[in-house]
Design a protein around this motif. Structure first.
Motif, mmCIF file in Angstrom:
data_model
loop_
_atom_site.group_PDB
_atom_site.id
_atom_site.type_symbol
_atom_site.label_atom_id
_atom_site.label_comp_id
_atom_site.label_asym_id
_atom_site.label_seq_id
_atom_site.Cartn_x
_atom_site.Cartn_y
_atom_site.Cartn_z
ATOM 1 N N TYR A 184 -39.276 -23.302 -24.483
ATOM 2 C CA TYR A 184 -38.587 -22.033 -24.213
ATOM 3 C C TYR A 184 -37.549 -22.277 -23.119
ATOM 4 O O TYR A 184 -37.881 -22.605 -21.996
ATOM 5 C CB TYR A 184 -39.583 -20.957 -23.764
ATOM 6 N N ILE A 185 -36.275 -22.092 -23.479
ATOM 7 C CA ILE A 185 -35.158 -22.358 -22.574
ATOM 8 C C ILE A 185 -34.560 -21.033 -22.122
ATOM 9 O O ILE A 185 -34.131 -20.222 -22.951
ATOM 10 C CB ILE A 185 -34.079 -23.220 -23.272
ATOM 11 N N GLY A 186 -34.551 -20.802 -20.816
ATOM 12 C CA GLY A 186 -34.028 -19.534 -20.317
ATOM 13 C C GLY A 186 -33.857 -19.526 -18.812
ATOM 14 O O GLY A 186 -34.140 -20.512 -18.126
ATOM 15 N N LEU A 227 -46.810 -25.329 -23.714
ATOM 16 C CA LEU A 227 -45.605 -24.555 -23.433
ATOM 17 C C LEU A 227 -44.706 -25.341 -22.486
ATOM 18 O O LEU A 227 -45.119 -25.710 -21.387
ATOM 19 C CB LEU A 227 -45.967 -23.206 -22.815
ATOM 20 N N ILE A 228 -43.487 -25.603 -22.907
ATOM 21 C CA ILE A 228 -42.505 -26.346 -22.105
ATOM 22 C C ILE A 228 -41.410 -25.357 -21.716
ATOM 23 O O ILE A 228 -40.577 -24.962 -22.542
ATOM 24 C CB ILE A 228 -41.931 -27.527 -22.911
ATOM 25 N N LEU A 229 -41.431 -24.928 -20.455
ATOM 26 C CA LEU A 229 -40.549 -23.861 -19.990
ATOM 27 C C LEU A 229 -39.389 -24.463 -19.203
ATOM 28 O O LEU A 229 -39.548 -24.868 -18.045
ATOM 29 C CB LEU A 229 -41.345 -22.870 -19.131
ATOM 30 N N LEU A 230 -38.229 -24.530 -19.843
ATOM 31 C CA LEU A 230 -37.065 -25.184 -19.250
ATOM 32 C C LEU A 230 -36.062 -24.159 -18.743
ATOM 33 O O LEU A 230 -35.871 -23.104 -19.356
ATOM 34 C CB LEU A 230 -36.375 -26.079 -20.287
ATOM 35 N N SER A 255 -47.302 -21.435 -17.156
ATOM 36 C CA SER A 255 -46.980 -22.846 -16.905
ATOM 37 C C SER A 255 -48.207 -23.755 -16.962
ATOM 38 O O SER A 255 -48.075 -24.973 -17.077
ATOM 39 C CB SER A 255 -46.288 -22.994 -15.547
ATOM 40 N N LYS A 256 -49.399 -23.182 -16.915
ATOM 41 C CA LYS A 256 -50.626 -23.992 -16.955
ATOM 42 C C LYS A 256 -50.933 -24.514 -18.356
ATOM 43 O O LYS A 256 -51.774 -25.408 -18.521
ATOM 44 C CB LYS A 256 -51.802 -23.175 -16.430
ATOM 45 N N ILE A 296 -34.704 -14.378 -19.973
ATOM 46 C CA ILE A 296 -36.119 -14.065 -19.738
ATOM 47 C C ILE A 296 -36.228 -12.606 -19.321
ATOM 48 O O ILE A 296 -36.215 -12.255 -18.136
ATOM 49 C CB ILE A 296 -36.731 -15.008 -18.676
ATOM 50 N N GLN A 297 -36.327 -11.748 -20.314
ATOM 51 C CA GLN A 297 -36.483 -10.316 -20.100
ATOM 52 C C GLN A 297 -37.416 -9.769 -21.166
ATOM 53 O O GLN A 297 -37.526 -10.314 -22.273
ATOM 54 C CB GLN A 297 -35.122 -9.615 -20.131
ATOM 55 N N SER A 298 -38.083 -8.674 -20.837
ATOM 56 C CA SER A 298 -39.199 -8.205 -21.659
ATOM 57 C C SER A 298 -38.785 -7.825 -23.070
ATOM 58 O O SER A 298 -39.575 -8.003 -24.017
ATOM 59 C CB SER A 298 -39.887 -7.017 -20.974
#
Length: 380
Positions: free
Chosen positions: A242-244, A265-268, A260-261, A220-222
């Motif tokens: 998105y896995i990170g 989007l499923i942020l794992l 996250s709202k 997770i970097q720009s």
């Protein structure tokens, strides 16, 4: 020392007589658990030919156990980090040890040792540099760190007799930026990633796998265009998984909180259980690769091996790695268009092409054979 111990040492010494001694410095260690360089070292060990004696220098703090042998290669444990501002100490110790123990070839993974390499100029003909990506261009670094990393890269390139580029784009950059036309292009393997059918445990833990979904796996970097991907999928017809490493920096935490709202989007957090990770990515409807810097990214070639449709950020490195046969986007709207307008038969065609390319160009048996042949052909 007992007579038996002495005999064992003599036998070991006789066994390595006449072999090419290879030292690998800059990977974090073995067994591989962090990044592309570690995976490279893992498979150089896995496919080590009989005429090589290999030593890998490892970061002691990152491992609970410190064996001296792994898969037939020697491990040397160093009490310094291989990254960050103090990485020069890791490289100083590793270089001094490798040279004093008669290493014929020293593979340097990345340019973090750039400050120390000029002090070993007389050993330049032993140095092989895999530069990785163009780190100083990554916008995750502030201007000062970008300047430092640019100096490190310049010093490393000038200090090494042999250069490995993992992508033709990196080869071209070293020719244009440093006047080095002699770099050899050797990519990464990705066949450790396997296409696996879903298991009941994974279906229960990750219920999104019952439907269509997209996947992205990245730090997770720009410079990996995280926000671009999330913006494109927050209202898309299929969810993005998105896995990170979402907790690695305050910026990453802010991005997670911001997006996250959105139910789409499923942020794992990072998944280190490889069979589980393979199930999630090999059963997705589309894999999205947002990396904007670097050469041939390991996660890209792994995605190619599991035979899924692939959408990549449109830059020279990704295009070269996929031989211009994937789907490409430059912005949020372009990615939205790929997701919503691409025909199923086109997705299927892209997936098959990616698998064919992966098997032709990105298997570890082929990649490691190229490395060892490069080492054998060094100037003597």
């Amino acid at each position: 020392m007992t007579l038996l111990q002495l005999l064992i040492r003599i036998i070991n010494w006789l066994n390595i007589m006449g072999k090419i001694k290879l030292a690998i410095i800059g990977a974090h260690g073995l067994p591989a658990k962090y990044g592309g360089y570690c995976t490279l070292a893992e498979y150089l060990a896995e496919y080590k030919p009989e005429d090589f004696d290999v030593t890998v220098y490892c970061v002691a703090a990152e491992y609970d156990e410190h064996p001296s042998i792994y898969k037939g290669v020697h491990l040397e444990w160093i009490n310094y980090s291989a990254r960050g501002m103090m990485a020069w100490q890791f490289h100083k110790y590793g270089l001094a040890h490798a040279i004093s123990h008669g290493a014929d070839c020293i593979l340097l993974c990345g340019s973090n040792g750039g400050f120390i390499l000029p002090f070993y100029h007389k050993y330049r003909e032993r140095f092989f540099l895999n530069i990785g990506g163009i780190e100083w261009k990554r916008n995750k670094f502030n201007w000062f760190m970008q300047r430092v990393m640019r100096v490190l890269m310049k010093s490393a390139v000038r200090s090494c007799a042999y250069l490995v580029a993992d992508n033709i784009g990196i080869h071209d950059y070293m020719r244009e930026e440093y006047g080095r036309e002699d770099s050899v292009v050797i990519a990464y393997g990705g066949d450790q990633a396997k296409k696996i059918e879903l298991t009941p445990d994974v279906i229960e833990k990750y219920p999104f796998v019952n439907g269509k979904y997209a996947v992205a796996i990245a730090r997770i970097q720009s410079d990996n265009n995280v926000e671009m991907l999330l913006e494109a999928f927050k209202d898309a017809t299929i969810p993005l998984v998105y896995i990170g490493n979402w907790n690695i920096t305050p910026w990453a935490q802010q991005i997670r909180e911001k997006f996250s709202k959105y139910r789409n989007l499923i942020l794992l957090d990072a998944i280190y259980d490889i069979p589980v990770l393979n199930q999630i990515r090999s059963n997705c409807a589309i894999y999205v690769h947002g990396h904007s810097a670097g050469g041939t990214n390991p996660s890209l070639v792994e995605a190619m091996h599991v035979e899924v449709p692939l959408a990549c950020f449109d830059n020279g490195f990704n295009n070269n790695a996929t031989y211009n046969k994937a789907l490409y986007f430059k912005d949020v709207e372009g990615l939205k268009q790929i997701v919503s307008e691409t025909r199923p038969e086109k997705f299927s065609e892209v997936a098959k092409n990616m698998k064919l390319l992966a098997m032709e160009h990105y298997t570890w048996e082929t990649i490691t054979a190229q490395y060892y042949e490069f080492f054998r052909n060094r100037k003597l």
